[in-house]
Design a protein around this motif. Sequence first.
Motif, PDB file in Angstrom:
ATOM      1  N   MET A 223       9.973  15.556 -10.206  1.00  0.00           N
ATOM      2  CA  MET A 223       8.945  15.225  -9.227  1.00  0.00           C
ATOM      3  C   MET A 223       7.592  15.067  -9.920  1.00  0.00           C
ATOM      4  N   ALA A 224       7.303  15.970 -10.852  1.00  0.00           N
ATOM      5  CA  ALA A 224       6.036  15.888 -11.582  1.00  0.00           C
ATOM      6  C   ALA A 224       5.967  14.596 -12.391  1.00  0.00           C
ATOM      7  N   THR A 225       7.064  14.246 -13.070  1.00  0.00           N
ATOM      8  CA  THR A 225       7.096  13.017 -13.856  1.00  0.00           C
ATOM      9  C   THR A 225       6.953  11.795 -12.968  1.00  0.00           C
ATOM     10  N   ALA A 226       7.607  11.826 -11.804  1.00  0.00           N
ATOM     11  CA  ALA A 226       7.545  10.690 -10.875  1.00  0.00           C
ATOM     12  C   ALA A 226       6.134  10.484 -10.349  1.00  0.00           C
ATOM     13  N   VAL A 227       5.464  11.572  -9.981  1.00  0.00           N
ATOM     14  CA  VAL A 227       4.084  11.479  -9.486  1.00  0.00           C
ATOM     15  C   VAL A 227       3.170  10.920 -10.568  1.00  0.00           C
ATOM     16  N   LEU A 228       3.331  11.417 -11.784  1.00  0.00           N
ATOM     17  CA  LEU A 228       2.483  10.970 -12.899  1.00  0.00           C
ATOM     18  C   LEU A 228       2.746   9.503 -13.227  1.00  0.00           C
ATOM     19  N   THR A 229       4.007   9.092 -13.244  1.00  0.00           N
ATOM     20  CA  THR A 229       4.348   7.702 -13.554  1.00  0.00           C
ATOM     21  C   THR A 229       3.868   6.756 -12.468  1.00  0.00           C
ATOM     22  N   ALA A 230       4.080   7.145 -11.201  1.00  0.00           N
ATOM     23  CA  ALA A 230       3.629   6.301 -10.089  1.00  0.00           C
ATOM     24  C   ALA A 230       2.119   6.139 -10.095  1.00  0.00           C
ATOM     25  N   SER A 231       1.408   7.221 -10.410  1.00  0.00           N
ATOM     26  CA  SER A 231      -0.057   7.142 -10.498  1.00  0.00           C
ATOM     27  C   SER A 231      -0.472   6.239 -11.649  1.00  0.00           C
ATOM     28  N   GLY A 232       0.257   6.303 -12.748  1.00  0.00           N
ATOM     29  CA  GLY A 232      -0.041   5.439 -13.885  1.00  0.00           C
ATOM     30  C   GLY A 232       0.155   3.967 -13.556  1.00  0.00           C
ATOM     31  N   LEU A 233       1.233   3.653 -12.826  1.00  0.00           N
ATOM     32  CA  LEU A 233       1.474   2.265 -12.427  1.00  0.00           C
ATOM     33  C   LEU A 233       0.398   1.765 -11.479  1.00  0.00           C
ATOM     34  N   SER A 234      -0.014   2.616 -10.542  1.00  0.00           N
ATOM     35  CA  SER A 234      -1.080   2.234  -9.621  1.00  0.00           C
ATOM     36  C   SER A 234      -2.405   2.077 -10.365  1.00  0.00           C
ATOM     37  N   PHE A 235      -2.606   2.908 -11.369  1.00  0.00           N
ATOM     38  CA  PHE A 235      -3.820   2.813 -12.182  1.00  0.00           C
ATOM     39  C   PHE A 235      -3.890   1.451 -12.874  1.00  0.00           C
TER      40      PHE A 235
END
Length: 296
Positions: A223-235
Amino acid sequence: MPETTVNYPVTTPPNPRVESFKNVLKRLKKNKAAVVGGFLILFFVVVSIIGPFFTPFDPSEQNHVNKLAGPSAEHWFGTDHHGRDIFSRIIHGMSITLYIGFFSVLIGAVIGVLFGIVSGYFGGKMDAIIMRIMDVLLAFPGILLALGIVSVLGGSLNNVIISVGIFSVPAFARIVRGSTLSVRKLEYIDAVRALGASHFRIIFRHVLPNVMSPIIVQATLRMATAVLTASGLSFLGLGAQPPTPEWGAMLSDGRNYMWDAGHVAFFPGIAIVVVVLAFNIFGDGLRDALDPKMKS
């Protein structure tokens, strides 16, 4: 002499699963960091459900007269370059962040567990084929693989979920395969097979329940990795599109005002850090609590 009947109290044997759950919960409570992480996750879930109904401002309402205003009694986290209330946007974005994390991990877990358990149970050529596919996916860094997938599918919230879910598949598959290889060698599996049970019944009735512990731990950490990756893609502009109040997109907008109005990027960044940290420390504590070596 009249016979006397003695009624002995009937004691119900303890349920092994209930006792095992109590032991895990007891060990988890001893880990203070994991308890804090668990409460933070619970807090985030509650806020993501009821918070949007109580935010002081509409997250998309623009007020150019009051743009880039610092934190105040009216705007707790200040306003962004469009005059939108950052606190309201972070509260609304929390549900989006948890939505992306939960469903992307769910997709990765379902597909990965299926591949892993089939690979470990049947072995042979099927095991070789599935594991080579997983090796190909693992050859790419996670964020790079997700970036490639979402670039092909197009930038949107649902495509981010799909891309993060796909890059989560190999981690679940390899963990479940390793656990399945150990479980399938147990004597009771041979006994069930000798009684004529089908492969489907053996896998889902006897193998899967015995490999759930590593799946739960991996899902929590993922979950932590998914949140971080999704935020990176949105960034990078490939995730949620404006004016969606997604934390990664808010952080991307705030980078242009780091020196003049640092609060625009600071609060979304802190929100991402706290959520990722909460899932990581809770997952670490859960892993220790479910570790068979720590059972008394």
